[in-house]
Write a protein that holds these residues in place. Structure first.
Motif, mmCIF file in Angstrom:
data_model
loop_
_atom_site.group_PDB
_atom_site.id
_atom_site.type_symbol
_atom_site.label_atom_id
_atom_site.label_comp_id
_atom_site.label_asym_id
_atom_site.label_seq_id
_atom_site.Cartn_x
_atom_site.Cartn_y
_atom_site.Cartn_z
ATOM 1 N N ARG A 1 29.736 84.404 56.464
ATOM 2 C CA ARG A 1 29.415 83.221 55.813
ATOM 3 C C ARG A 1 29.667 81.951 56.289
ATOM 4 N N GLU A 2 31.035 81.835 56.680
ATOM 5 C CA GLU A 2 31.388 80.593 57.323
ATOM 6 C C GLU A 2 30.858 80.222 58.697
ATOM 7 N N GLN B 1 35.237 71.800 53.632
ATOM 8 C CA GLN B 1 34.789 71.972 55.070
ATOM 9 C C GLN B 1 34.035 70.795 55.750
ATOM 10 N N GLN C 1 27.643 81.015 59.427
ATOM 11 C CA GLN C 1 26.363 80.971 59.099
ATOM 12 C C GLN C 1 26.117 79.390 58.749
ATOM 13 N N THR C 2 27.220 79.074 57.989
ATOM 14 C CA THR C 2 26.890 77.780 57.370
ATOM 15 C C THR C 2 27.256 76.564 58.743
ATOM 16 N N SER C 3 28.189 76.819 59.435
ATOM 17 C CA SER C 3 28.299 76.050 60.746
ATOM 18 C C SER C 3 26.939 75.938 61.581
ATOM 19 N N TYR D 1 31.927 68.769 59.334
ATOM 20 C CA TYR D 1 31.523 69.279 60.578
ATOM 21 C C TYR D 1 31.247 67.921 61.394
ATOM 22 N N ASP E 1 23.984 76.668 60.257
ATOM 23 C CA ASP E 1 22.863 75.972 59.385
ATOM 24 C C ASP E 1 23.091 74.399 59.428
ATOM 25 N N VAL E 2 24.179 74.115 59.408
ATOM 26 C CA VAL E 2 24.491 72.624 59.440
ATOM 27 C C VAL E 2 24.002 72.012 60.748
ATOM 28 N N THR F 1 34.495 71.270 64.124
ATOM 29 C CA THR F 1 34.690 71.439 62.430
ATOM 30 C C THR F 1 36.202 71.558 62.249
ATOM 31 N N SER G 1 28.977 70.648 54.030
ATOM 32 C CA SER G 1 28.448 72.177 54.200
ATOM 33 C C SER G 1 26.886 72.020 53.616
ATOM 34 N N ARG G 2 26.469 70.933 53.018
ATOM 35 C CA ARG G 2 25.155 70.985 52.624
ATOM 36 C C ARG G 2 24.379 69.979 53.481
#
Length: 322
Positions: free
Chosen positions: A46-47, A150, A49-51, A152, A53-54, A166, A196-197
């Motif tokens: 999950r972590e 979190q 994939q978030t990175s 970025y 995606d951002v 990050t 993260s959004r």
């Protein structure tokens, strides 16, 4: 008399090698069957994939800005080519213009249209875009900025464009500045600090250092401060300047000679009679050693000042009401 049939040494060696080869293959086959190679999972955690995606969402909107002395970063905040960055990234730009390189490698000239030295913010508008539109990053509201989240950072540290680091949002200072442990280096200045959004929560601007080097503490101007700055200056005309003194005065000044190069039409400077060729000599009865003194004074939002101007061989003291 019957003849004995004997194998030659070559035949014997071949037979032995063949037998050994069969045995080895058999053993290898058993080993492979008993211990199959483990295949890594095809999905990221999950972590990760978030990175990913951002980065994929925001990096196309991050640009590299050159001012003739070095490079920094910036972020498209309007599709027509409006960029948010640091004031110190555009400071000293020739005639108020900078060079902008987008994520796809295209280059444009940008006009500085607003600066805020106190909060280290600047707006740049691209010129001659041919009607092109650009990807943008949305600005976060106050609810999207929380200590512990979190974060970025994307930018061009040491000219390496498109670099992602990050960390977490470590602290919000009393003046609203954001503190983070995400790695920020020279060239990251002006780039976005994201949640993260994929929303911009801050504009990266500084690192804390000591004699031992980077201490791993970075700072960014909060998006809530940037939003007010953008709203106030969104439709400004370009600050045609070697060193813009900001909308409070409205002149372009050579930072070496302190000679006024241009005066914006309708600006305060034009209303008090300043002209191109005038030289900034003093402020409030004291001689100006450099342009930084005037800029620092204007950052205090004074109500009035006394400027000493050199025009030819004559000096004149001009009162200014802001």
């Amino acid at each position: 008399m019957s003849k004995s049939v004997l194998s030659s040494p070559v035949s014997l060696r071949f037979s032995r090698w063949f037998s050994v080869g069969l045995l080895t293959l058999g053993l290898l086959g058993l080993r492979v069957d008993a211990n199959p190679i483990e295949v890594l999972p095809t999905q990221f955690n999950r972590e990760e994939q978030t990175s990913i995606d951002v980065y994929q969402a925001a990096s196309p909107a991050v640009v590299t800005i050159g001012n003739g002395r070095g490079t920094g970063s910036g972020t498209f905040i309007r599709p027509e080519g409006l960029i948010l960055t640091n004031e110190h990234v555009v400071r000293g730009s020739r005639n108020g213009q900078v060079q902008v390189r987008t994520a796809d490698g295209s280059t444009y000239t940008g006009d500085v249209i607003a600066v805020d030295r106190l909060n280290d913010l600047a707006l740049v508008r691209l010129r001659d875009t041919g009607g092109a539109t650009f990807p943008t990053v949305p600005l976060a509201s106050e609810s999207g900025i929380r200590v512990g989240q979190q974060v970025y950072a994307i930018g061009s540290p040491f000219g390496l464009s498109g670099t992602l680091t990050t960390g977490i949002l470590s602290r919000i200072a009393p003046n609203g500045d954001l503190q983070t442990d995400a790695a920020i280096n020279p060239g990251n200045s002006g780039g976005p600090l994201l949640n993260s959004r994929g929303e911009l929560i801050g504009v990266n601007k500084a690192i804390l250092t000591s004699g031992r080097g980077n201490l791993g503490i970075g700072f960014a101007t909060s998006a809530t401060v940037a939003q007010a700055f953008i709203a106030q200056n969104l439709n400004n005309a370009p600050l045609v300047a070697s060193q813009p003194t900001g909308p409070r005065l409205g002149v372009a000044v050579d930072p070496q000679t302190l000679v006024i190069q241009e005066v914006q039409t309708g600006s305060l400077a034009s209303r008090i009679g300043l002209q191109p060729g005038d030289r900034l000599v003093g402020l409030n009865g004291r001689r100006l050693a450099n342009l930084e003194q005037l800029l620092d004074y204007l950052d205090t939002r004074p109500r009035s000042a006394r400027l000493t101007i050199g025009r030819g061989r004559q000096l004149a003291e001009i009162p200014v009401q802001f």
